[in-house]
Motif scaffolding. Structure first.
Motif, PDB file in Angstrom:
ATOM      1  N   VAL A 105      -1.076   8.875  11.682  1.00  0.00           N
ATOM      2  CA  VAL A 105       0.225   8.446  12.191  1.00  0.00           C
ATOM      3  C   VAL A 105       1.357   9.058  11.366  1.00  0.00           C
ATOM      4  CG1 VAL A 105       1.750   6.428  12.373  1.00  0.00           C
ATOM      5  CG2 VAL A 105      -0.582   6.308  13.223  1.00  0.00           C
ATOM      6  N   LEU A 106       1.128   9.226  10.084  1.00  0.00           N
ATOM      7  CA  LEU A 106       2.176   9.716   9.182  1.00  0.00           C
ATOM      8  C   LEU A 106       2.233  11.235   9.236  1.00  0.00           C
ATOM      9  CD1 LEU A 106       1.540   7.337   6.186  1.00  0.00           C
ATOM     10  CD2 LEU A 106       3.053   7.032   8.128  1.00  0.00           C
ATOM     11  N   ASP A 107       3.406  11.754   9.574  1.00  0.00           N
ATOM     12  CA  ASP A 107       3.539  13.205   9.733  1.00  0.00           C
ATOM     13  C   ASP A 107       4.561  13.810   8.774  1.00  0.00           C
ATOM     14  OD1 ASP A 107       5.852  12.270  10.862  1.00  0.00           O
ATOM     15  OD2 ASP A 107       5.601  13.287  12.777  1.00  0.00           O
ATOM     16  N   ILE A 108       4.728  13.179   7.615  1.00  0.00           N
ATOM     17  CA  ILE A 108       5.591  13.725   6.566  1.00  0.00           C
ATOM     18  C   ILE A 108       4.779  13.811   5.278  1.00  0.00           C
ATOM     19  CG2 ILE A 108       7.746  12.866   7.577  1.00  0.00           C
ATOM     20  CD1 ILE A 108       7.669  10.592   5.478  1.00  0.00           C
ATOM     21  N   PRO A 109       5.153  14.686   4.352  1.00  0.00           N
ATOM     22  CA  PRO A 109       4.449  14.753   3.069  1.00  0.00           C
ATOM     23  C   PRO A 109       4.725  13.506   2.226  1.00  0.00           C
ATOM     24  CG  PRO A 109       5.800  16.717   3.417  1.00  0.00           C
ATOM     25  CD  PRO A 109       6.151  15.737   4.480  1.00  0.00           C
ATOM     26  N   ILE A 110       3.688  13.023   1.557  1.00  0.00           N
ATOM     27  CA  ILE A 110       3.794  11.856   0.668  1.00  0.00           C
ATOM     28  C   ILE A 110       3.100  12.240  -0.638  1.00  0.00           C
ATOM     29  CG2 ILE A 110       3.209   9.414   0.371  1.00  0.00           C
ATOM     30  CD1 ILE A 110       2.915   9.559   3.598  1.00  0.00           C
ATOM     31  N   VAL A 111       3.838  12.159  -1.735  1.00  0.00           N
ATOM     32  CA  VAL A 111       3.270  12.560  -3.025  1.00  0.00           C
ATOM     33  C   VAL A 111       3.502  11.472  -4.068  1.00  0.00           C
ATOM     34  CG1 VAL A 111       3.551  15.034  -2.544  1.00  0.00           C
ATOM     35  CG2 VAL A 111       5.335  13.813  -3.791  1.00  0.00           C
ATOM     36  N   THR A 153       0.823  -1.209   0.000  1.00  0.00           N
ATOM     37  CA  THR A 153       0.000   0.000   0.000  1.00  0.00           C
ATOM     38  C   THR A 153       0.863   1.269   0.000  1.00  0.00           C
ATOM     39  OG1 THR A 153      -0.120   0.176   2.417  1.00  0.00           O
ATOM     40  CG2 THR A 153      -1.813  -1.177   1.313  1.00  0.00           C
ATOM     41  N   PHE A 154       0.274   2.338  -0.469  1.00  0.00           N
ATOM     42  CA  PHE A 154       0.940   3.636  -0.431  1.00  0.00           C
ATOM     43  C   PHE A 154       1.224   4.019   1.025  1.00  0.00           C
ATOM     44  CE2 PHE A 154      -1.723   4.185  -4.375  1.00  0.00           C
ATOM     45  CZ  PHE A 154      -0.674   4.101  -5.264  1.00  0.00           C
ATOM     46  N   TRP A 155       0.275   3.722   1.912  1.00  0.00           N
ATOM     47  CA  TRP A 155       0.446   4.027   3.333  1.00  0.00           C
ATOM     48  C   TRP A 155       1.695   3.341   3.890  1.00  0.00           C
ATOM     49  CZ3 TRP A 155       0.934   1.681   8.013  1.00  0.00           C
ATOM     50  CH2 TRP A 155       0.716   2.453   9.144  1.00  0.00           C
ATOM     51  N   MET A 156       1.888   2.066   3.536  1.00  0.00           N
ATOM     52  CA  MET A 156       3.044   1.313   4.031  1.00  0.00           C
ATOM     53  C   MET A 156       4.347   1.958   3.571  1.00  0.00           C
ATOM     54  SD  MET A 156       4.017  -1.190   5.935  1.00  0.00           S
ATOM     55  CE  MET A 156       2.471  -2.056   6.158  1.00  0.00           C
ATOM     56  N   LYS A 157       4.395   2.406   2.336  1.00  0.00           N
ATOM     57  CA  LYS A 157       5.593   3.078   1.825  1.00  0.00           C
ATOM     58  C   LYS A 157       5.867   4.352   2.625  1.00  0.00           C
ATOM     59  CE  LYS A 157       4.697   1.301  -2.809  1.00  0.00           C
ATOM     60  NZ  LYS A 157       5.830   0.411  -3.000  1.00  0.00           N
ATOM     61  N   GLY A 158       4.834   5.139   2.867  1.00  0.00           N
ATOM     62  CA  GLY A 158       4.978   6.351   3.658  1.00  0.00           C
ATOM     63  C   GLY A 158       5.440   6.053   5.077  1.00  0.00           C
ATOM     64  N   TYR A 159       4.881   5.011   5.663  1.00  0.00           N
ATOM     65  CA  TYR A 159       5.233   4.617   7.028  1.00  0.00           C
ATOM     66  C   TYR A 159       6.703   4.207   7.120  1.00  0.00           C
ATOM     67  CZ  TYR A 159       5.175   2.133  11.463  1.00  0.00           C
ATOM     68  OH  TYR A 159       5.467   1.699  12.732  1.00  0.00           O
ATOM     69  N   HIS A 160       7.149   3.364   6.194  1.00  0.00           N
ATOM     70  CA  HIS A 160       8.546   2.925   6.229  1.00  0.00           C
ATOM     71  C   HIS A 160       9.511   4.090   5.962  1.00  0.00           C
ATOM     72  CE1 HIS A 160       7.194  -1.452   5.556  1.00  0.00           C
ATOM     73  NE2 HIS A 160       7.408  -1.230   6.842  1.00  0.00           N
TER      74      HIS A 160
END
Length: 113
Positions: free
Chosen positions: A92-98, A52-59
């Motif tokens: 939970v994710l506190d960085i930008p993800i594009v 998932t996109f979320w998993m990529k952002g999390y890692h």
């Protein structure tokens, strides 16, 4: 030497709202589907697919990245809307993800190599 890139992107519906400009060192870090063994405090570039996109952002966030770019591996010029899976806490994710289209992803990859 410094290279500046400007490309059209689409922010995820989770994570931090991206600022107008994101600056930092950029590094391709693979799929982003597994925890990263190395710390990275720059911008992480991950390939679309396999999780998932979320998993990529999390890692990326857990590795210390200041932002995550997910590059399309298809030649489509469409910008995808990235959603968090319902079972995950989007806050939970506190960085930008594009997300960037395939053509821009290829351009980035050429510059990195």
């Amino acid at each position: 030497s410094t290279t500046s890139l400007v490309f059209k992107e689409k922010a995820a519906l989770f994570g931090k709202e991206p600022p107008f400009h994101v600056r930092g060192n950029l590094k391709y870090l693979g799929s982003g589907c597994e925890p990263l063994e190395e710390k990275w405090n720059g911008i992480a570039l991950f390939q679309r697919g396999s999780c998932t996109f979320w998993m990529k952002g999390y890692h990326g966030m857990r590795a210390g990245a200041s932002a995550v770019i997910i590059g399309n591996h298809f030649s489509s010029s469409a910008l995808i809307t990235m959603h968090a899976p319902p079972e995950k806490d989007a806050d939970v994710l506190d960085i930008p993800i594009v997300f960037v289209k395939g053509e821009d992803n290829r351009q980035i990859q050429v510059l990195l190599n």
